[in-house]
Design a protein around this motif. Sequence first.
Motif, PDB file in Angstrom:
ATOM      1  N   GLU A  65      26.638  45.255  57.436  1.00 56.58           N
ATOM      2  CA  GLU A  65      26.681  46.651  57.860  1.00 56.58           C
ATOM      3  C   GLU A  65      28.013  47.309  57.485  1.00 56.58           C
ATOM      4  O   GLU A  65      29.005  46.636  57.207  1.00 56.58           O
ATOM      5  CB  GLU A  65      26.427  46.787  59.371  1.00 56.58           C
ATOM      6  CG  GLU A  65      27.564  46.423  60.281  1.00 56.58           C
ATOM      7  CD  GLU A  65      27.264  46.769  61.741  1.00 56.58           C
ATOM      8  OE1 GLU A  65      26.542  47.743  62.008  1.00 56.58           O
ATOM      9  OE2 GLU A  65      27.782  46.041  62.626  1.00 56.58           O
ATOM     10  N   ILE A  66      27.996  48.635  57.441  1.00 59.17           N
ATOM     11  CA  ILE A  66      29.223  49.416  57.351  1.00 59.17           C
ATOM     12  C   ILE A  66      29.536  49.883  58.762  1.00 59.17           C
ATOM     13  O   ILE A  66      28.770  50.637  59.363  1.00 59.17           O
ATOM     14  CB  ILE A  66      29.078  50.618  56.405  1.00 59.17           C
ATOM     15  CG1 ILE A  66      28.725  50.153  54.993  1.00 59.17           C
ATOM     16  CG2 ILE A  66      30.372  51.435  56.375  1.00 59.17           C
ATOM     17  CD1 ILE A  66      28.496  51.296  54.005  1.00 59.17           C
ATOM     18  N   PHE A  67      30.651  49.402  59.287  1.00 57.84           N
ATOM     19  CA  PHE A  67      31.020  49.675  60.668  1.00 57.84           C
ATOM     20  C   PHE A  67      32.179  50.666  60.674  1.00 57.84           C
ATOM     21  O   PHE A  67      33.254  50.384  60.147  1.00 57.84           O
ATOM     22  CB  PHE A  67      31.428  48.377  61.368  1.00 57.84           C
ATOM     23  CG  PHE A  67      31.692  48.525  62.844  1.00 57.84           C
ATOM     24  CD1 PHE A  67      30.647  48.517  63.745  1.00 57.84           C
ATOM     25  CD2 PHE A  67      32.988  48.661  63.321  1.00 57.84           C
ATOM     26  CE1 PHE A  67      30.881  48.640  65.108  1.00 57.84           C
ATOM     27  CE2 PHE A  67      33.239  48.789  64.682  1.00 57.84           C
ATOM     28  CZ  PHE A  67      32.174  48.782  65.578  1.00 57.84           C
ATOM     29  N   GLY A  68      31.949  51.842  61.238  1.00 58.83           N
ATOM     30  CA  GLY A  68      32.971  52.878  61.287  1.00 58.83           C
ATOM     31  C   GLY A  68      33.799  52.787  62.552  1.00 58.83           C
ATOM     32  O   GLY A  68      33.262  52.649  63.653  1.00 58.83           O
ATOM     33  N   PHE A  69      35.119  52.859  62.391  1.00 58.36           N
ATOM     34  CA  PHE A  69      36.066  52.820  63.508  1.00 58.36           C
ATOM     35  C   PHE A  69      36.734  54.187  63.532  1.00 58.36           C
ATOM     36  O   PHE A  69      37.643  54.462  62.752  1.00 58.36           O
ATOM     37  CB  PHE A  69      37.070  51.703  63.272  1.00 58.36           C
ATOM     38  CG  PHE A  69      37.622  51.072  64.513  1.00 58.36           C
ATOM     39  CD1 PHE A  69      36.820  50.780  65.601  1.00 58.36           C
ATOM     40  CD2 PHE A  69      38.968  50.740  64.598  1.00 58.36           C
ATOM     41  CE1 PHE A  69      37.331  50.179  66.738  1.00 58.36           C
ATOM     42  CE2 PHE A  69      39.492  50.136  65.729  1.00 58.36           C
ATOM     43  CZ  PHE A  69      38.666  49.859  66.801  1.00 58.36           C
ATOM     44  N   ALA A 113      32.176  53.050  66.186  1.00 59.57           N
ATOM     45  CA  ALA A 113      32.892  52.866  67.454  1.00 59.57           C
ATOM     46  C   ALA A 113      33.917  53.984  67.555  1.00 59.57           C
ATOM     47  O   ALA A 113      34.679  54.222  66.622  1.00 59.57           O
ATOM     48  CB  ALA A 113      33.585  51.507  67.493  1.00 59.57           C
ATOM     49  N   ILE A 114      33.934  54.680  68.675  1.00 66.65           N
ATOM     50  CA  ILE A 114      34.924  55.734  68.917  1.00 66.65           C
ATOM     51  C   ILE A 114      36.054  55.137  69.741  1.00 66.65           C
ATOM     52  O   ILE A 114      35.830  54.594  70.823  1.00 66.65           O
ATOM     53  CB  ILE A 114      34.293  56.923  69.668  1.00 66.65           C
ATOM     54  CG1 ILE A 114      33.236  57.592  68.785  1.00 66.65           C
ATOM     55  CG2 ILE A 114      35.359  57.931  70.080  1.00 66.65           C
ATOM     56  CD1 ILE A 114      32.493  58.715  69.473  1.00 66.65           C
ATOM     57  N   ILE A 115      37.291  55.224  69.198  1.00 67.63           N
ATOM     58  CA  ILE A 115      38.452  54.673  69.880  1.00 67.63           C
ATOM     59  C   ILE A 115      39.440  55.799  70.164  1.00 67.63           C
ATOM     60  O   ILE A 115      39.659  56.675  69.329  1.00 67.63           O
ATOM     61  CB  ILE A 115      39.114  53.545  69.053  1.00 67.63           C
ATOM     62  CG1 ILE A 115      40.305  52.946  69.814  1.00 67.63           C
ATOM     63  CG2 ILE A 115      39.511  54.025  67.665  1.00 67.63           C
ATOM     64  CD1 ILE A 115      40.870  51.681  69.172  1.00 67.63           C
ATOM     65  N   ASP A 116      40.033  55.763  71.336  1.00 70.31           N
ATOM     66  CA  ASP A 116      41.038  56.753  71.716  1.00 70.31           C
ATOM     67  C   ASP A 116      42.013  56.095  72.679  1.00 70.31           C
ATOM     68  O   ASP A 116      41.596  55.419  73.622  1.00 70.31           O
ATOM     69  CB  ASP A 116      40.372  57.970  72.372  1.00 70.31           C
ATOM     70  CG  ASP A 116      41.343  59.134  72.547  1.00 70.31           C
ATOM     71  OD1 ASP A 116      42.105  59.419  71.609  1.00 70.31           O
ATOM     72  OD2 ASP A 116      41.344  59.754  73.622  1.00 70.31           O
ATOM     73  N   HIS A 117      43.306  56.272  72.435  1.00 68.10           N
ATOM     74  CA  HIS A 117      44.348  55.663  73.268  1.00 68.10           C
ATOM     75  C   HIS A 117      44.125  54.161  73.445  1.00 68.10           C
ATOM     76  O   HIS A 117      44.310  53.616  74.536  1.00 68.10           O
ATOM     77  CB  HIS A 117      44.419  56.352  74.632  1.00 68.10           C
ATOM     78  CG  HIS A 117      44.759  57.818  74.539  1.00 68.10           C
ATOM     79  ND1 HIS A 117      45.942  58.271  73.993  1.00 68.10           N
ATOM     80  CD2 HIS A 117      44.061  58.921  74.910  1.00 68.10           C
ATOM     81  CE1 HIS A 117      45.958  59.592  74.044  1.00 68.10           C
ATOM     82  NE2 HIS A 117      44.837  60.020  74.592  1.00 68.10           N
ATOM     83  N   GLY A 118      43.693  53.511  72.359  1.00 69.81           N
ATOM     84  CA  GLY A 118      43.557  52.065  72.358  1.00 69.81           C
ATOM     85  C   GLY A 118      42.308  51.522  73.012  1.00 69.81           C
ATOM     86  O   GLY A 118      42.123  50.305  73.068  1.00 69.81           O
TER      87      GLY A 118
END
Length: 329
Positions: free
Chosen positions: A30-34, A206-211
């Motif tokens: 898969e192509i996994f977006g971060f 996956a949405i990441i914010d402030h770690g």
Amino acid sequence: MGIVEARGLTRVYDGLVAVDHIDLDVEEGEIFGFLGPNGAGKTTTIKMLTTLLRPTEGEARICGYDVIRQPSQVRRVIGVVFQDPALDDRLTGWENLDFHARLYGLGKREREERIEEVLRLVDLSEWADELVENYSGGMRRRLEIARGLIHWPKVLFLDEPTLGLDVQTRRAIWEYILALNKREGVTVFLTTHYMEEADYLSHRVAIIDHGRILAVDEPRNLKDMIGGDVVIVGCSDPRPLAEELRRQSWVKGVEAHGGELSIYVDHGEKKIPEIIMVAERLGVSVDSVLLRKPTLEDVYLRFTGRRIREEAADAVEKMRNRAMRRWRR
């Protein structure tokens, strides 16, 4: 079992938590977006997964190999393209790839065949004997991707692969990424702060914010989560209208920005008259109404309360203020 796994992965710098106990499961192929703004923890996460940075806590495995206990095995099965260029401008494209292939122990014939193969993949065969100093920014990025593929990695990590490129070149890079995922069968772990990039390329995001990871799913499912439509209302006083709309059962969410409200609903075209009626009842003047489908920007806004471009503007402003303070000294 995923090809990339992390449990409780954490990194702390001088008391600052850069990555905060995140869990990851990336499936093979898969192509996994971060997805997240600058400073969210994306690059720190990649550095831990690629054995360049030791986690403060937690564990991670690539293709079953532990990133802490088995770093050599991990490095054999991954390719990495970081934000900062790692090409030698004084060498040709071919020479850069040949040098990298030698580091991985490829024999002469094997090197030559593989270099020709990856150059074709990124459409640089005609430029193989040209010095890299004469390459455009997009060509350099494509050569970086070819270099990351030279040893047949099972997982390719791309850290902001189109950062700083123009729109046309960015689109071209996207097509190369899709092609290598399909033809090479390589799993791609992609970090980006471009919403359209994550949406166009990623099987899951996956949405990441402030770690911290706030959500993980297919882009379509993430957008469906906040409603089938977004109604953007420009009005004289958004606060009371926002408060009242949040009480309505048919409203999935409301975000206020300046003199506008983003209202997340299903069947938006049918809900616009109801929104206007609520505004009239409160004595709020509606200046404009726009109906559109949700984007990943809306998803990010819903989870964080901020747009990524606002995060970027704040970061630039903080850097400017620090520079001014140093100058005044």
